[in-house]
Design a protein around this motif. Structure first.
Motif, PDB file in Angstrom:
ATOM      1  N   LYS A 215      -1.425  18.021   4.118  1.00  0.00           N
ATOM      2  CA  LYS A 215      -1.451  16.907   3.180  1.00  0.00           C
ATOM      3  C   LYS A 215      -1.966  15.655   3.900  1.00  0.00           C
ATOM      4  CE  LYS A 215       0.451  19.469   0.020  1.00  0.00           C
ATOM      5  NZ  LYS A 215      -0.406  20.033  -1.058  1.00  0.00           N
ATOM      6  N   ILE A 216      -2.996  15.018   3.310  1.00  0.00           N
ATOM      7  CA  ILE A 216      -3.605  13.841   3.925  1.00  0.00           C
ATOM      8  C   ILE A 216      -2.564  12.754   4.204  1.00  0.00           C
ATOM      9  CG2 ILE A 216      -5.163  11.894   3.501  1.00  0.00           C
ATOM     10  CD1 ILE A 216      -6.931  14.080   4.045  1.00  0.00           C
ATOM     11  N   GLU A 217      -1.645  12.544   3.235  1.00  0.00           N
ATOM     12  CA  GLU A 217      -0.644  11.480   3.409  1.00  0.00           C
ATOM     13  C   GLU A 217       0.271  11.755   4.607  1.00  0.00           C
ATOM     14  OE1 GLU A 217       0.695  13.901  -0.332  1.00  0.00           O
ATOM     15  OE2 GLU A 217      -1.179  13.199   0.587  1.00  0.00           O
ATOM     16  N   ASP A 218       0.529  13.041   4.893  1.00  0.00           N
ATOM     17  CA  ASP A 218       1.360  13.393   6.053  1.00  0.00           C
ATOM     18  C   ASP A 218       0.610  13.115   7.353  1.00  0.00           C
ATOM     19  OD1 ASP A 218       3.364  14.221   4.356  1.00  0.00           O
ATOM     20  OD2 ASP A 218       2.783  16.341   4.413  1.00  0.00           O
ATOM     21  N   ILE A 220      -1.771  10.816   7.727  1.00  0.00           N
ATOM     22  CA  ILE A 220      -1.814   9.354   7.855  1.00  0.00           C
ATOM     23  C   ILE A 220      -0.497   8.835   8.435  1.00  0.00           C
ATOM     24  CG2 ILE A 220      -1.894   7.189   6.549  1.00  0.00           C
ATOM     25  CD1 ILE A 220      -3.814   8.598   4.609  1.00  0.00           C
ATOM     26  N   LYS A 221       0.609   9.351   7.919  1.00  0.00           N
ATOM     27  CA  LYS A 221       1.926   8.929   8.395  1.00  0.00           C
ATOM     28  C   LYS A 221       2.086   9.237   9.879  1.00  0.00           C
ATOM     29  CE  LYS A 221       6.852   9.438   7.297  1.00  0.00           C
ATOM     30  NZ  LYS A 221       7.848  10.113   6.428  1.00  0.00           N
ATOM     31  N   LYS A 224      -0.151   6.792  11.942  1.00  0.00           N
ATOM     32  CA  LYS A 224       0.387   5.422  11.954  1.00  0.00           C
ATOM     33  C   LYS A 224       1.731   5.331  12.665  1.00  0.00           C
ATOM     34  CE  LYS A 224      -0.432   2.881   8.207  1.00  0.00           C
ATOM     35  NZ  LYS A 224      -0.571   2.464   6.784  1.00  0.00           N
ATOM     36  N   ASP A 231      -3.947   1.012  11.273  1.00  0.00           N
ATOM     37  CA  ASP A 231      -4.379   1.672  10.041  1.00  0.00           C
ATOM     38  C   ASP A 231      -5.355   2.796  10.370  1.00  0.00           C
ATOM     39  OD1 ASP A 231      -4.434   2.102   7.339  1.00  0.00           O
ATOM     40  OD2 ASP A 231      -6.000   0.628   6.924  1.00  0.00           O
ATOM     41  N   HIS A 233      -8.605   5.147   8.295  1.00  0.00           N
ATOM     42  CA  HIS A 233      -9.420   5.302   7.088  1.00  0.00           C
ATOM     43  C   HIS A 233     -10.602   6.235   7.373  1.00  0.00           C
ATOM     44  CE1 HIS A 233     -10.836   1.752   9.310  1.00  0.00           C
ATOM     45  NE2 HIS A 233     -12.056   2.032   8.859  1.00  0.00           N
ATOM     46  N   ILE A 296      -9.392   5.269   2.354  1.00  0.00           N
ATOM     47  CA  ILE A 296      -8.926   6.452   3.085  1.00  0.00           C
ATOM     48  C   ILE A 296      -9.984   7.553   3.046  1.00  0.00           C
ATOM     49  CG2 ILE A 296      -7.218   8.322   3.107  1.00  0.00           C
ATOM     50  CD1 ILE A 296      -5.183   6.270   2.075  1.00  0.00           C
TER      51      ILE A 296
END
Length: 299
Positions: A215-218, A220-221, A224, A231, A233, A296
């Protein structure tokens, strides 16, 4: 940029060659038996076994190609040869399934007397030789999508041959000749069902889709969570083949760091991404107060 190397089970070319020979024997015997007995189910199984011969030859060639070293002209080598082979083999299975469905319906409307002895005998031969083939390449199928496609061919052959023998016994004892096209239909539907998932998996790799288990959001987390990174992107995540997952992205740093400092941060980040997501190859563009598009996903 980094690459994490880890060991994989080496595919045995010898075992693949043995399975090719075994399936040639099955195919020839079933074609002869299918013609002599008048059994569509036996001819269906023969056609399925012939597709196995093709798939195993393609799998063997693709496996040899994938083992070639990368060159200046081919910087990724032939790493995707096995994915192309898996996609082709699974697509062929779906086509065979559709052909068998039409032939089975024709047989329903125009039933024929069938010599069940041929069906039972050659069905048993197919079960034994295909079971041996499955045993030979079972270990290689766990972590290789190309061999998995060939393994799927062989595994379905064992099950379809069991159905052929069962149909032959029903015809022998009860003269239920409609069982023959019914068995053929069951073989066809199973072929299509078993192949669709493999086609989708190979297609997603060829189209460079984000792997379904990431998962992309995982990601990114996780990125970060590194204190010095503000950030991230322009993320791209894709699989080169079934063993290698790549990631590229732009990183915004909180401070204007020395190149040596960013290198140490990237080492930690790459190790984190490998252990958390099995991302084996990363390429990062490091930035500080750069006025670029911060989407992103960059179109």
């Amino acid at each position: 940029m980094s690459e994490h190397h880890h060991h994989h089970h080496d595919v045995s070319g010898k075992n693949l060659l043995i399975t090719i020979v075994l399936n040639i024997i099955i195919t020839i015997s079933q074609i002869i038996g299918g013609i002599l007995s008048g059994s569509l189910a036996l001819l269906s199984d023969a056609l399925h076994n012939f597709s196995d011969v093709l798939s195993l030859v393609i799998a063997y060639v693709a496996n040899r190609l994938a083992a070639r070293r990368n060159t200046e002209e081919k910087t990724f080598g032939y790493k995707r040869a096995e994915i192309l082979a898996a996609f082709f083999n699974a697509s062929i299975l779906i086509g065979i399934g559709l052909f068998l469905i039409t032939e089975a319906f024709h047989k329903f409307y125009h039933p024929e007397v069938i010599n069940s002895i041929w069906v039972i005998t050659l069905g048993m031969l197919s079960i034994v030789l295909n079971a041996l083939s499955v045993f030979l390449i079972k270990d290689d199928a766990h972590d290789n999508i190309n061999i998995k496609a060939a393994y799927l061919h062989l595994l379905t052959d064992v099950m379809t041959s069991v159905a052929v023998v069962a149909g032959g016994l029903l015809i022998y004892y009860f003269n239920l000749f409609w069982i023959d096209p019914l068995v053929s239909l069951l073989i066809a539907f199973y072929l299509i069902w078993a192949s669709i998932g493999l086609v989708k998996e190979a297609f997603s790799i060829l189209m460079q889709f984000t792997p379904t288990d990431i998962k992309i959001e995982d990601v990114i987390k996780a990125i970060k969570s590194i204190e010095e990174i503000e950030d991230v992107h322009h993320i791209h995540i894709w699989k080169l083949n079934d063993k290698s997952t790549h990631l590229e992205a732009h990183l915004d740093y909180k401070n204007n760091l020395l190149l040596e400092q960013t290198g140490k941060i990237l080492d930690n980040l790459e190790a984190l991404l490998y252990h958390k997501f099995k991302i084996t190859h990363t390429t990062f563009q490091c930035e500080y107060k750069r006025n670029d598009n911060k989407n992103i996903i960059n179109n």
